[in-house]
Design a protein around this motif. Sequence first.
Motif: not given
Length: 738
Positions: A33, A37-38, A41
């Motif tokens: 996750l 997410n990284t 983003s």
Amino acid sequence: MAEPIVSISERLARERRARLAAERLLEQKKRELFAANTQLSRHARALSDQIVVQRQEAESLKGRTVQVLHDLERVTSQAELAERRLWEAIETIEDGFAVFDGEARLVSANQAYLGLFGAGGVRLGDTYFRVLEVLSKRVADLQGEDAQDWRHEMTERLARDVIEPKVVCLADGRHIRFHDRRGEVGDLVSIARDITAAMEREAELEEARAKAEAASRAKSAFLANMSHEIRTPMNGVVGMAELLCETALTEEQRLFAETIRSSGEALLVIINDVLDYSKIEAEKLRLYPEPFDLERCLHEVILLLQPLAREKGLRLVVDFDIFLPTRFVADPGRMRQILTNLIGNAVKFTPAGHVLARVVGLELAGGDYELHVTVEDTGIGIAPDQIDHIFGEFNQVEDQSNRKFEGTGLGLAITRQLIGLMGGTIWVESEVGRGSCFGFSLVLPPGEHTATGTGPDRPVLLKRALVVDEIVINRVILQRQLETYGLAVTSCRNAPEALAALAAQGPFDVILIDQAMPENDGPNPAASLRAAGAAAPILLLSSEPDSVGGSRGDVAAVLPKPILRSQLLRVLQDLSYPMTELPAPAEPSAPETVFAGRQMRVLAAEDNRTNQLVFRKMVGDCDVELRFASNGREAVDLWRSFRPDLVFMDISMPEMDGREAARAIRAAEVSGGLPRVPIVALTAHAMDADRVSILEAGIDHCLTKPLKKAEIVAKIAAFCPLGARPPGPGAPPDAVPG
Ligand code: ADP
């Protein structure tokens, strides 16, 4: 049934394992996750970065669009301004200006253009054909041309590659010139220029020119008439004065009579100058080129000026390039006039010293010769600021030293024009107090060679010549001439030197002595050379051959100075062949034999009583029967009854003029099968046109008044027929007035 018994610890262990596994799974999912997410983003950041960039680009694009729109607006307004200015300018010009598009529709035009066609005539949007229609039907004056033809012609004109301007005459009297030009995109630009004023000016100029030409013709005719009117009485004056001089007169009377004669002749020179000048000015002067002997022409001019030069103590010297032929093709009369003028001026403006006329030249590739004729004097010279001035009309050097000389100031102007007509140029170099040198250059074709009988078939056999002449130029010229004939020349300045040369250098084959040796050389150098034992034939060179007189015994021949090359050659040839007789010095041979036979019959037609008298006196010494006719009709009648051997015919006479009379005589000769009588015109007209019309009338020769006794007598002698007594000086004729 009883559950398998599992130990608690195993269960616990299983649970723990399960939990651990779950925890591990959780851990892994968490990591996944986080990674997701990284990445998310990162994407989001990149995306937002991209959005920022794109937004900026959009912004700048928008800015640029606005700028372009702005520029466009500005350019449009500038273009509108330029066009407005252009049209304002076009409106202000007086010429009509119009543009037609590719379909020949009028897209723009200024008021001057539209105004041509009147109110309601032509509007924007009309075709060129409509323009032509309005022009042909309402505005233009077609001067009788059919309107349809005219339009057709005008339309055709437009189809040409280069459209010629067309002048259209309007009914209101204006003249409009249409200039049409097709542009690259097929447009037609038309300019309509009002040329009425220019045409009026042109017509005025044309009228002024016609008037000026008429005036110039009238002036020429007036001058010709004046010349005639003055020459006729002058004939009486000069002729009578000449006759008077031959009678017994006291010294004072002779002076008076000579003055009348020379003044009359001077006046005639002036009349001729003025006439010549007016002819050149009116471009009426024509040249009559023919083969002639330039060297002889030059010598004749020199001989003519010799008496004047002698009076002033001047030496006249001729140096004619020995490598040049002497015969050329040019107008001999005009050449003589040029030479007389230049040499005459040189004599006139030289108080002491010499005048040297020199002719040099070279053969050009085509066989013509480039001649340079120079006349050098040791006279008063011309100041540098006057040099250009003297070739102008009526221009003379204005100063005290000069004004004692007579002249019209036309001579050099005429000379320059004559040389120009012959295709040559004239120049002058001069130094005040030292002298002048006038020169001209001409390209002339050589004249044909005439058989003289003295050609190379009779080589000069003499070997050694002794020349005795005080003047170095003469010695040099003579030496060069003699050397070309193969003689070795010894030159001396005076009799003592000649005697010394004779003693030292032994016998010579020929000796040439200048007659004008200084007094202290003794009265007769020829005699002293003879006394010293010189046996060679002596040739005496004299500028006054007639005055040699008594000293002739010692000399073989007298050669008139300046010496003609051909004459010198002939004498040298004759001396080479002693069997041949030397030609007698130029003296009229008086007939010794008395001839039987009738008198020669001479008819003179002359209406003026005084001139009849002059004529009768002039032929007074001739043995002829002379009759006069007072007009052309009488001349023709007398020709029938008197059967003259020679007719002198005045040209302007009352009733029937000389030309008509000559024509009548010629016609009667032809129809009656009679021999042709020589007719000599006596004319006071000096215009060339007269000469032509006179010769066309069947007249053979022309004498210009005032008549000269020698000319008349020469003509009578030349035409004496075989059956008549030679007319040479004899009893006065029994003239019978007509
Ligand atoms: P004219 O001799 O009738 O006066 P020309 O036209 O022949 O007229 O000459 C114009 C002037 O040029 C003369 O009046 C004289 O002042 C000057 N001139 C011509 N030839 C000579 C010369 N050889 N030496 C000095 N002056 C000359």
